[in-house]
Design a protein around this motif. Sequence first.
Motif, short mmCIF file in Angstrom:
data_model
loop_
_atom_site.label_atom_id
_atom_site.label_comp_id
_atom_site.label_asym_id
_atom_site.label_seq_id
_atom_site.Cartn_x
_atom_site.Cartn_y
_atom_site.Cartn_z
N ALA A 455 1.16 -1.46 0.34
CA ALA A 455 0.19 0.05 -0.12
C ALA A 455 0.94 1.13 -0.08
O ALA A 455 0.28 2.37 -0.81
CB ALA A 455 -1.04 0.06 1.47
N GLU A 456 1.89 1.13 0.86
CA GLU A 456 2.87 2.30 0.54
C GLU A 456 3.87 2.49 -0.83
O GLU A 456 3.53 4.04 -1.20
CB GLU A 456 3.26 1.74 2.39
CG GLU A 456 4.65 3.10 2.27
CD GLU A 456 4.00 4.62 2.75
OE1 GLU A 456 4.73 5.41 3.00
OE2 GLU A 456 3.01 4.02 3.97
N LEU A 457 4.08 1.52 -1.53
CA LEU A 457 4.15 1.90 -2.33
C LEU A 457 3.53 1.78 -3.80
O LEU A 457 3.63 2.48 -4.37
CB LEU A 457 5.24 0.21 -2.82
CG LEU A 457 6.51 -0.09 -1.68
CD1 LEU A 457 7.14 -1.63 -2.34
CD2 LEU A 457 7.57 0.98 -2.23
N ALA A 458 2.38 1.55 -4.03
CA ALA A 458 1.68 1.79 -4.77
C ALA A 458 1.32 3.20 -5.05
O ALA A 458 1.40 2.85 -6.64
CB ALA A 458 -0.16 0.92 -4.34
N PRO A 459 1.45 4.34 -4.56
CA PRO A 459 1.36 5.34 -5.55
C PRO A 459 2.73 5.63 -6.17
O PRO A 459 2.37 6.49 -7.38
CB PRO A 459 1.23 6.33 -4.37
CG PRO A 459 0.99 5.91 -2.84
CD PRO A 459 1.22 4.60 -2.83
N ALA A 460 3.58 4.84 -6.39
CA ALA A 460 4.57 4.65 -7.47
C ALA A 460 4.80 4.33 -8.28
O ALA A 460 5.25 3.76 -8.91
CB ALA A 460 6.00 4.73 -6.25
N ARG A 461 3.83 3.12 -8.50
CA ARG A 461 3.47 2.80 -9.88
C ARG A 461 3.64 3.14 -10.96
O ARG A 461 3.04 4.60 -11.10
CB ARG A 461 2.66 1.52 -9.68
CG ARG A 461 2.51 0.08 -8.65
CD ARG A 461 2.79 -0.98 -9.24
NE ARG A 461 2.29 -2.31 -7.99
CZ ARG A 461 2.84 -2.82 -8.30
NH1 ARG A 461 3.60 -3.60 -9.14
NH2 ARG A 461 3.01 -3.95 -7.57
N GLY A 462 4.84 3.06 -11.71
CA GLY A 462 4.35 3.20 -13.06
C GLY A 462 5.59 4.93 -12.90
O GLY A 462 5.88 4.89 -13.91
N ALA A 463 6.06 4.67 -11.99
CA ALA A 463 7.23 6.14 -12.14
C ALA A 463 8.58 5.66 -12.72
O ALA A 463 9.06 6.36 -13.28
CB ALA A 463 7.75 6.92 -10.93
N HIS A 464 9.23 4.04 -12.76
CA HIS A 464 9.81 3.53 -13.49
C HIS A 464 9.82 2.45 -13.14
O HIS A 464 10.19 1.33 -12.60
CB HIS A 464 11.78 4.30 -12.40
CG HIS A 464 12.52 3.70 -13.14
ND1 HIS A 464 13.56 2.87 -13.72
CD2 HIS A 464 13.58 4.80 -13.97
CE1 HIS A 464 14.50 2.68 -14.42
NE2 HIS A 464 14.88 3.54 -14.48
N ALA A 465 10.48 0.99 -13.98
CA ALA A 465 10.58 0.41 -14.88
C ALA A 465 11.22 -0.68 -13.81
O ALA A 465 10.99 -1.47 -13.06
CB ALA A 465 10.47 -0.49 -15.91
#
Length: 546
Positions: A455-465
């Motif tokens: 949940a903590e990491l989810a907002p950054a998905r898609g920022a870098h492969a």
Amino acid sequence: MTHATHEVFNQPLPLADVNLFDINQPLQDAVRFNAPGLDTGALRELGRLAGSAEMQNHARLANVHTPELRSFDPYGHRIDEVEFHPSYHALMGAATAAGLHGTPWSGAGSNPHVLRAVSFMLFTELEPSILCPISMTYAVTPALQENAAVYADWGPRLTSRAYDPALKVYKDKPGVTMGMGMTEKQGGSDVRANTSQAVPDGRDAWGERYRITGHKWFFSAPMCDAFLVLAQAADGLTCFFLPRVLPDGSRNGLRIQRLKDKLGNKANASSEVEFQDALAWRVGDEGRGVPQILEMGTRTRLDCSLGTSALMRQALAIAIHHTRQRKAFGKFLIEQPLMKNVLADLALESEAATALALRLARAFERHDDAHERLIARVLTPVAKFWICKRGSHFSEEAMECMGGNGYVEEDGHGIQARIYREMPVNSIWEGAGNIMAIDLLRALRKGDVAGALQAELAPARGAHAALDRMIDALPTRIDALANETEARRLAQDVALALQGALLAQTAPAAVTDAFCASRLGGDWGQAFGTLSASADMDAIVKRAMP
């Protein structure tokens, strides 16, 4: 015709009389992310004070004129006092006036723990070693509340912004500080091996009273007004409140054996002590000493992460300031391609450390929130392990940016050398790397930590492969981890994933892309200054510019 034989040129001016908050853009962005709407007026004022040449000179003097133990007065009376240079007291007064100790427990203001964390970082850039008693005062306050009678008398003075160094009864002081005494010769980090004994000695207004006999091998800041210490009682290891001066004004049975001669942390007095029938009052139930010390350790470990992050920033700022003034081979150092790579790489490390440390501080704001409790539990060992482990390597590289000038201390003026000597203490104190890695494994057994991390990491998905790959891999790695020997690697990767995710939400694309490509994607060497040529180093260094 005569010529000057000692004309000084091409030597940079020191970084002084600057506002440490105003010149730190990554810190400002981290504050906005973790405490939106926070009034930064007090931070700007502290940044101005901490960056002033006057306070920097106090920091220098406190480290040059180190504490001295006075065991006896001139007439042979045992006094067990540590004498400090006046600059030490000037720094302590400034730190308490800024509320770096117990003020978050007063209940005043919004985001008090984040505000205190940022203030702690700004002051660390000025002088870290005097912050040991400040940090311990912050950490012990919640535990002390388990003895309501003691806390009723001491609590208001622990949150006071007044500083009084005199060794006298608490009720005659406007403000007090507290320390902790845990480790013994035979045990070190294994506090269960403690042998100090606590024997019941009746009851009074502060509750169950005991007599303690034993020792502490590391007893930092022995001139604090009181300490929480561990000793063996009938039902096991127990936490006790032990004042230096007893309520009747007499000195307690605490004997300072000697001061430690340490690598760094010079302005702070660390000692070995013995307890000779010292009076102490029980805090909490007998046998609950270990859980209580773990709770206190959580907050001092936060300060280790904050402190190292701040020292990284200070070392980086000094290095950039030096390289943009000094020329070599026809160019300013900062214009040289390899130096630019080193500075950009250090800037990535510094900003990532700041982002992670302040996210941890935010987790302490809302202990009523289940997600924040889990994040605090897992981030504490992860942040302390990784940030503090990176500190010494970081400092060495920043010092190398200045060449021999960085290595020389010159009567305390060589700040980079002082930072380098200071760096290891945060990694070692309050649990070294292996203890933190094991604590991470312990945390992973508490609730749905893997879910909280996702949940903590989810907002950054898609920022870098590379970040997405790390996020996807972590749940399986956490579920499969059964071998303690791999715990350090997991702590490292959890820290890097969280840093990448935080940068994706707070930093420009140049910073996020270079961090993820190097730390997560493997496009990096084994030393600082090995970023890919595709990294936007100009943008990264410009953002870090003091």
